[in-house]
Design a protein around this motif. Sequence first.
Motif, PDB file in Angstrom:
ATOM      1  N   SER A 147       0.826  -1.217   0.000  1.00  0.00           N
ATOM      2  CA  SER A 147       0.000   0.000   0.000  1.00  0.00           C
ATOM      3  C   SER A 147       0.853   1.256   0.000  1.00  0.00           C
ATOM      4  O   SER A 147       0.394   2.330  -0.408  1.00  0.00           O
ATOM      5  N   PHE A 148       2.104   1.139   0.453  1.00  0.00           N
ATOM      6  CA  PHE A 148       2.975   2.309   0.459  1.00  0.00           C
ATOM      7  C   PHE A 148       3.339   2.760  -0.954  1.00  0.00           C
ATOM      8  O   PHE A 148       3.771   3.902  -1.145  1.00  0.00           O
ATOM      9  N   MET A 149       3.162   1.885  -1.951  1.00  0.00           N
ATOM     10  CA  MET A 149       3.359   2.318  -3.330  1.00  0.00           C
ATOM     11  C   MET A 149       2.354   3.402  -3.696  1.00  0.00           C
ATOM     12  O   MET A 149       2.666   4.347  -4.424  1.00  0.00           O
ATOM     13  N   PHE A 150       1.142   3.271  -3.184  1.00  0.00           N
ATOM     14  CA  PHE A 150       0.112   4.272  -3.450  1.00  0.00           C
ATOM     15  C   PHE A 150       0.110   5.383  -2.404  1.00  0.00           C
ATOM     16  O   PHE A 150      -0.250   6.514  -2.697  1.00  0.00           O
ATOM     17  N   ALA A 151       0.498   5.047  -1.169  1.00  0.00           N
ATOM     18  CA  ALA A 151       0.612   6.104  -0.162  1.00  0.00           C
ATOM     19  C   ALA A 151       1.664   7.120  -0.577  1.00  0.00           C
ATOM     20  O   ALA A 151       1.542   8.323  -0.287  1.00  0.00           O
ATOM     21  N   SER A 152       2.694   6.652  -1.282  1.00  0.00           N
ATOM     22  CA  SER A 152       3.736   7.565  -1.757  1.00  0.00           C
ATOM     23  C   SER A 152       3.174   8.568  -2.762  1.00  0.00           C
ATOM     24  O   SER A 152       3.711   9.667  -2.918  1.00  0.00           O
ATOM     25  N   LEU A 194      -9.781   4.136   0.498  1.00  0.00           N
ATOM     26  CA  LEU A 194     -10.454   2.875   0.806  1.00  0.00           C
ATOM     27  C   LEU A 194     -10.359   1.900  -0.361  1.00  0.00           C
ATOM     28  O   LEU A 194     -10.246   0.688  -0.173  1.00  0.00           O
ATOM     29  N   TYR A 195     -10.391   2.443  -1.572  1.00  0.00           N
ATOM     30  CA  TYR A 195     -10.370   1.577  -2.749  1.00  0.00           C
ATOM     31  C   TYR A 195      -8.966   1.084  -3.067  1.00  0.00           C
ATOM     32  O   TYR A 195      -8.757  -0.103  -3.335  1.00  0.00           O
ATOM     33  N   PHE A 196      -7.979   1.978  -3.064  1.00  0.00           N
ATOM     34  CA  PHE A 196      -6.699   1.529  -3.595  1.00  0.00           C
ATOM     35  C   PHE A 196      -5.681   1.109  -2.545  1.00  0.00           C
ATOM     36  O   PHE A 196      -4.553   0.758  -2.876  1.00  0.00           O
ATOM     37  N   GLY A 197      -6.073   1.104  -1.249  1.00  0.00           N
ATOM     38  CA  GLY A 197      -5.150   0.625  -0.223  1.00  0.00           C
ATOM     39  C   GLY A 197      -4.726  -0.817  -0.440  1.00  0.00           C
ATOM     40  O   GLY A 197      -3.571  -1.187  -0.241  1.00  0.00           O
ATOM     41  N   GLY A 198      -5.666  -1.659  -0.862  1.00  0.00           N
ATOM     42  CA  GLY A 198      -5.347  -3.072  -1.102  1.00  0.00           C
ATOM     43  C   GLY A 198      -5.146  -3.412  -2.561  1.00  0.00           C
ATOM     44  O   GLY A 198      -4.923  -4.589  -2.906  1.00  0.00           O
ATOM     45  N   LEU A 199      -5.200  -2.408  -3.445  1.00  0.00           N
ATOM     46  CA  LEU A 199      -5.132  -2.666  -4.884  1.00  0.00           C
ATOM     47  C   LEU A 199      -3.799  -3.253  -5.359  1.00  0.00           C
ATOM     48  O   LEU A 199      -3.803  -4.201  -6.158  1.00  0.00           O
ATOM     49  N   PRO A 200      -2.638  -2.736  -4.926  1.00  0.00           N
ATOM     50  CA  PRO A 200      -1.385  -3.335  -5.409  1.00  0.00           C
ATOM     51  C   PRO A 200      -1.262  -4.822  -5.074  1.00  0.00           C
ATOM     52  O   PRO A 200      -0.828  -5.631  -5.902  1.00  0.00           O
ATOM     53  N   ALA A 201      -1.658  -5.190  -3.853  1.00  0.00           N
ATOM     54  CA  ALA A 201      -1.598  -6.601  -3.461  1.00  0.00           C
ATOM     55  C   ALA A 201      -2.593  -7.431  -4.266  1.00  0.00           C
ATOM     56  O   ALA A 201      -2.301  -8.566  -4.658  1.00  0.00           O
ATOM     57  N   LEU A 202      -3.782  -6.881  -4.507  1.00  0.00           N
ATOM     58  CA  LEU A 202      -4.782  -7.590  -5.307  1.00  0.00           C
ATOM     59  C   LEU A 202      -4.246  -7.858  -6.710  1.00  0.00           C
ATOM     60  O   LEU A 202      -4.384  -8.971  -7.243  1.00  0.00           O
ATOM     61  N   VAL A 251      -5.665   1.098   5.391  1.00  0.00           N
ATOM     62  CA  VAL A 251      -6.543   0.292   4.538  1.00  0.00           C
ATOM     63  C   VAL A 251      -5.796  -0.939   4.031  1.00  0.00           C
ATOM     64  O   VAL A 251      -6.357  -2.040   3.990  1.00  0.00           O
ATOM     65  N   GLY A 252      -4.517  -0.769   3.660  1.00  0.00           N
ATOM     66  CA  GLY A 252      -3.725  -1.911   3.237  1.00  0.00           C
ATOM     67  C   GLY A 252      -3.612  -2.965   4.324  1.00  0.00           C
ATOM     68  O   GLY A 252      -3.713  -4.170   4.069  1.00  0.00           O
ATOM     69  N   HIS A 253      -3.431  -2.507   5.564  1.00  0.00           N
ATOM     70  CA  HIS A 253      -3.345  -3.431   6.696  1.00  0.00           C
ATOM     71  C   HIS A 253      -4.657  -4.193   6.889  1.00  0.00           C
ATOM     72  O   HIS A 253      -4.654  -5.426   7.055  1.00  0.00           O
ATOM     73  N   PHE A 254      -5.767  -3.494   6.848  1.00  0.00           N
ATOM     74  CA  PHE A 254      -7.053  -4.164   7.042  1.00  0.00           C
ATOM     75  C   PHE A 254      -7.417  -5.061   5.864  1.00  0.00           C
ATOM     76  O   PHE A 254      -8.165  -6.024   6.032  1.00  0.00           O
ATOM     77  N   SER A 255      -6.864  -4.772   4.687  1.00  0.00           N
ATOM     78  CA  SER A 255      -7.122  -5.667   3.555  1.00  0.00           C
ATOM     79  C   SER A 255      -6.473  -7.026   3.760  1.00  0.00           C
ATOM     80  O   SER A 255      -6.948  -8.030   3.230  1.00  0.00           O
ATOM     81  N   ASP A 256      -5.382  -7.069   4.527  1.00  0.00           N
ATOM     82  CA  ASP A 256      -4.761  -8.351   4.863  1.00  0.00           C
ATOM     83  C   ASP A 256      -5.648  -9.171   5.801  1.00  0.00           C
ATOM     84  O   ASP A 256      -5.605 -10.401   5.802  1.00  0.00           O
ATOM     85  N   ARG A 257      -6.453  -8.492   6.589  1.00  0.00           N
ATOM     86  CA  ARG A 257      -7.279  -9.164   7.588  1.00  0.00           C
ATOM     87  C   ARG A 257      -8.712  -9.411   7.113  1.00  0.00           C
ATOM     88  O   ARG A 257      -9.280 -10.474   7.387  1.00  0.00           O
ATOM     89  N   LEU A 258      -9.291  -8.433   6.425  1.00  0.00           N
ATOM     90  CA  LEU A 258     -10.706  -8.516   6.056  1.00  0.00           C
ATOM     91  C   LEU A 258     -10.932  -8.982   4.622  1.00  0.00           C
ATOM     92  O   LEU A 258     -12.041  -9.414   4.287  1.00  0.00           O
ATOM     93  N   GLY A 259      -9.920  -8.873   3.787  1.00  0.00           N
ATOM     94  CA  GLY A 259     -10.078  -9.214   2.378  1.00  0.00           C
ATOM     95  C   GLY A 259     -10.076  -7.977   1.513  1.00  0.00           C
ATOM     96  O   GLY A 259     -10.714  -6.974   1.849  1.00  0.00           O
ATOM     97  N   ARG A 260      -9.375  -8.036   0.393  1.00  0.00           N
ATOM     98  CA  ARG A 260      -9.205  -6.851  -0.447  1.00  0.00           C
ATOM     99  C   ARG A 260     -10.473  -6.499  -1.215  1.00  0.00           C
ATOM    100  O   ARG A 260     -10.923  -5.356  -1.227  1.00  0.00           O
TER     101      ARG A 260
END
Length: 436
Positions: free
Chosen positions: A168-173, A357-365, A304-313
């Motif tokens: 998520s830090f790719m997008f946080a940057s 909210l949308y792109f926090g988990g996007l790179p991992a997805l 959001v990236g952290h919660f995507s690891d727990r709740l699902g992207r």
Amino acid sequence: MSATTTIDAGRPSEAASPTLISDRKLYKLVIASSIGNALEWFDLIVYAFFAATISKLFFPSENETVSLMMTLGAFALSYLIRPLGALVLGSYADRKGRKAAMLVSLWLMMAGTAMIAVMPTWKTAGLLAPLGIFAARLLQGFSAGGEFGSATALLVERAPDKKGLISSFMFASQGVSGLLGSGFGLLLTTTLTTQQLEDWGWRIPFLFGLLIGPIGLYIRKHIEESAEFNHHATPESTPIAELFRHHKGSILLAIGALMLSTSVSYTIIYMPTYAVKQLGLQASTGFAGTLLSGLILTLLTPFVGHFSDRLGRTRIMIWAASIFVITILPVFYFLGLYPALGTLFVMLTWLSLLKALYFGGLPALMSDLFETRVRASGLALSYNIGTTLFGSAGPLLITWMLSATGSGLAPAYYLGFTSVVSLVTLFLIRKHRKIG
């Protein structure tokens, strides 16, 4: 099924590497991977923010709209080379390593930034001025083509237990870049006269961006390669050939999921120009609004990236996209009725919250859609096709729609379309790839 499980139709999933790294190495890895992406976005944000000034200096015309569209056209056309950069540098990353490709891309990006920073204007160099800007943007576009894929692949492979958070830090940057770009825009437009800004002020952010490069090169030289990459089986053919042979569906799904995120990013970048041309506000107002947007994206995205690891992207992203579809038109309608700094802040805050909210988990997805041996190529190609078609052309398309229709809702129509496509794509990923 776990949010981090990857199932690629027709092939068994690869076992994730169990190797964990220390917090110190993790921080260093995040900085090394994110700094190139931050520099890429800083340059394009500054270019778009100062589009009105650049249009006067490098693309002069009696018609201001034509001049601005030529400037934004150069901005968009330079992205046509990004898929080529993705193919070349992405394949290089899958063959020689993520670290090697990241060093090459950063060198090329610095060269393009330097060219823009010192480029003479039309008044001095004539036709060579816009051609030089175009050449610099092409070089930046080629280098950026391989940046996201190589860096994201390295992140998710070095920390497979927290890939949503770390990638998520790719997008946080991008949020950091927005903060810096908006800060420069706000500072320069409020402290310099129009003449000073046109004479030399617009060059300051590009010179600053150039200073970031050597720091990134030093850090990247001292990071370790992905163990997962080092141990994966050598592909039977070139990574690009294998990518197109077995992963065409993954490319399309990644592009579809990216559409909403990238269209919102480039619309936010366009807002200072929109504020001046459409709402009749001062340029500093637009910069202040995007400064707030950058702050929200920087702070919220890692959570959001952290919660995507727990709740699902896909679960989080589907909710964000659904709300986006429902609210985007009313938000722009409200801004048109009350064009002021306060309403611009409200609109950009809402867009930024939903975007995070949308792109926090996007790179991992996106990384979950590709196997290790083609991951950098797949990420790079899908990311750059998506940003070329639905991101970089956004400001140009919105400018044309505003001119053709006379409606201030043009950005809302564009974003509504991309959000619907992304929402449908997420349901397809959830159903056919079983990614939660």
